[in-house]
Design a protein around this motif. Structure first.
Motif, PDB file in Angstrom:
ATOM      1  N   ILE A 198     -15.957  18.767  24.196  1.00  0.00           N
ATOM      2  CA  ILE A 198     -16.258  19.705  25.253  1.00  0.00           C
ATOM      3  C   ILE A 198     -17.722  19.595  25.511  1.00  0.00           C
TER       4      ILE A 198
ATOM      5  N   GLN B  40     -19.512  18.669  29.361  1.00  0.00           N
ATOM      6  CA  GLN B  40     -20.454  19.176  29.556  1.00  0.00           C
ATOM      7  C   GLN B  40     -21.852  18.523  30.125  1.00  0.00           C
TER       8      GLN B  40
ATOM      9  N   ALA C 179     -12.158  25.577  19.847  1.00  0.00           N
ATOM     10  CA  ALA C 179     -12.446  26.130  21.137  1.00  0.00           C
ATOM     11  C   ALA C 179     -13.105  27.619  20.933  1.00  0.00           C
TER      12      ALA C 179
ATOM     13  N   ASP D 225     -17.267  28.442  21.939  1.00  0.00           N
ATOM     14  CA  ASP D 225     -17.424  29.168  23.075  1.00  0.00           C
ATOM     15  C   ASP D 225     -18.538  30.291  22.245  1.00  0.00           C
TER      16      ASP D 225
ATOM     17  N   ALA E 275      -9.030  18.162  29.577  1.00  0.00           N
ATOM     18  CA  ALA E 275     -10.214  19.031  29.986  1.00  0.00           C
ATOM     19  C   ALA E 275     -10.240  18.674  31.415  1.00  0.00           C
TER      20      ALA E 275
ATOM     21  N   THR F 221     -10.700  21.312  34.820  1.00  0.00           N
ATOM     22  CA  THR F 221     -11.798  21.421  35.521  1.00  0.00           C
ATOM     23  C   THR F 221     -11.619  21.558  36.899  1.00  0.00           C
TER      24      THR F 221
ATOM     25  N   LEU G 220     -15.627  23.986  33.954  1.00  0.00           N
ATOM     26  CA  LEU G 220     -14.469  23.844  33.017  1.00  0.00           C
ATOM     27  C   LEU G 220     -13.664  25.473  32.716  1.00  0.00           C
TER      28      LEU G 220
ATOM     29  N   LYS H 269     -11.976  27.512  30.481  1.00  0.00           N
ATOM     30  CA  LYS H 269     -11.595  27.044  28.997  1.00  0.00           C
ATOM     31  C   LYS H 269     -10.092  27.735  28.722  1.00  0.00           C
TER      32      LYS H 269
ATOM     33  N   LEU I 111      -7.973  25.175  29.643  1.00  0.00           N
ATOM     34  CA  LEU I 111      -7.741  24.278  28.626  1.00  0.00           C
ATOM     35  C   LEU I 111      -7.108  24.380  27.279  1.00  0.00           C
TER      36      LEU I 111
END
Length: 392
Positions: free
Chosen positions: A30, A34, A150, A154, A226, A230, A235, A237, A240
């Motif tokens: 991730i 990014q 995940a 975050d 991913a 997107t 993205l 999440k 995902l």
């Protein structure tokens, strides 16, 4: 500690390690996504390419030594590599990539040590159950680890993921320390040196090639969720996580289904059938047909991938004497991850030139070649009147 108890402890350490590893993997991917798409492709290559060297050069060593000690050494090195990532300011820095490369280099040694241990105490017919159990653990921890990773990335960002993974490795190391003394009592069983050479493995060459080609195509799954999650460079999440968790659930189902399929069809037909169906799933994955199709096709692909992998791994490991199980497990991992690394490199080169759907369709073609190679092996085996053991 009894043999059965020792086996359960080894399964437990595998579970602990994999939860941390999956959390770390989704966290770093991730972060790289990014940063840029090309950084993500390079990250996949760095994650998987060094496994080839580790599986070829380091995995055979476990056939000569105490597998439990080998697993402990790997865990110490993992902690050192993870700690070094804390020193990086940028996720795509040279030190970060180098640390990930070290983690990848030693990864196959751990699994080879496990397989070497189990092969010596398990019959050939029983290895499919052992590798099925390992696959079950892998995908159960995939669900737990991906979800945890995940959430942590975050809320706590990458440092939180790193701390979680280090804690998991440290816990596994403590568990292994608890059985190391007991294992030394039976270490003499592992002292016979490996026999034979790579030339003795000619009957397995089609299986090696089939594993490589299939993973050259299926490796796209490392970035597929991913990218499909997107939109407009942002993205989602939630999407995902939905894709990843459903993928993991079907992969677990595939791992659970492999033993009855393997017992009914045999190794090579199972390998060929799974490769053919997986190629079809990749073709469907190339379509931009909405989230339900994305989830269904990628989930079925991963489930079939587990059937293919467990059958191929069992076929290779069970075709040689127990004192070569670590080497064969290393060769299986080399074929697997060289294909995945090749996919990451190809993705990095093609992502700016071709549409994502066309790239996935090329991946489907690679998986179809795997099906063709495996089918050829099935036909050849059925026409062979005399059984020629690889290395009994």
């Amino acid at each position: 500690m009894s043999e059965a108890s020792t086996r359960q402890v080894v399964y437990l350490t595998h579970l602990i390690i994999q939860i941390g590893s999956w959390a770390f993997r989704i966290g770093i991917l991730i972060g790289l996504l990014q940063s840029s798409m090309s950084a993500a492709g390079l990250g996949v290559a760095v994650i998987f390419a060094p496994i080839m060297l580790g599986s070829l050069l380091l995995s055979p060593l476990v056939d000569r030594r105490d597998p439990v000690a080998a697993m402990m050494i790997v865990n110490v090195l993992r902690i050192c590599a993870l700690l070094s990532i804390f020193c990086t300011d940028e996720i795509d820095s040279l030190l970060s990539y180098a640390s990930v490369a070290v983690l990848s280099l030693i990864q196959p040694v751990y699994l080879s040590a496990e397989v070497s241990f189990f092969r010596r105490i398990t019959s050939e017919d029983g290895m499919i159950a052992v590798l099925r159990n390992i696959a079950n653990i892998d995908w159960l921890t995939y669900l737990l680890g991906m979800f945890t990773g995940a959430v942590l990335v975050d809320r706590l960002h990458l440092p939180g993921v790193l701390a979680f993974n280090i804690s998991a490795v440290l816990l596994a190391l403590i568990v292994l320390l608890g059985i190391e003394q007991n294992f030394r009592k039976v270490q003499s069983v592992f002292e016979s040196p490996p026999t034979g050479t790579i030339l003795d493995l000619a009957p397995l060459y089609p299986a090696f090639l089939a594993v490589f080609l299939l993973n050259l195509g299926a490796g796209i799954i490392n970035v597929y969720p991913a990218i499909r999650a997107t939109a407009g460079g942002v993205l989602d999440k939630g999407v995902l996580l939905t894709i990843v968790m459903t993928n993991g659930g079907f992969a677990l189902l595939g791992a659970l289904a492999v033993k009855p399929i393997f017992d009914r069809l045999g190794a090579l037909p199972t390998i060929a059938g799974a490769a053919g169906l997986l190629a079809a799933c990749l073709a469907i994955m190339s379509l931009d047909a909405g989230l339900p199709v994305v989830i269904a096709s990628s989930s079925a692909m991963l489930g079939l991938g587990q059937i293919f992998a467990a059958a191929a791994h069992t076929h290779m490991v069970s075709s040689v004497a127990p004192d070569r199980a670590g080497r064969l497990s290393g060769l299986f991992q080399c074929c697997t991850y060289s294909g995945v690394a090749g996919n990451g490199i190809a993705f990095s080169l093609l992502v700016d030139q071709l549409s994502f759907g066309l790239i996935v369709l090329i991946c489907a073609a690679s998986a179809f070649l795997s099906f063709a190679v495996a089918t050829f092996a099935v036909v050849r085996s059925r026409h062979s009147r005399v059984s020629c053991p690889v290395d009994r």
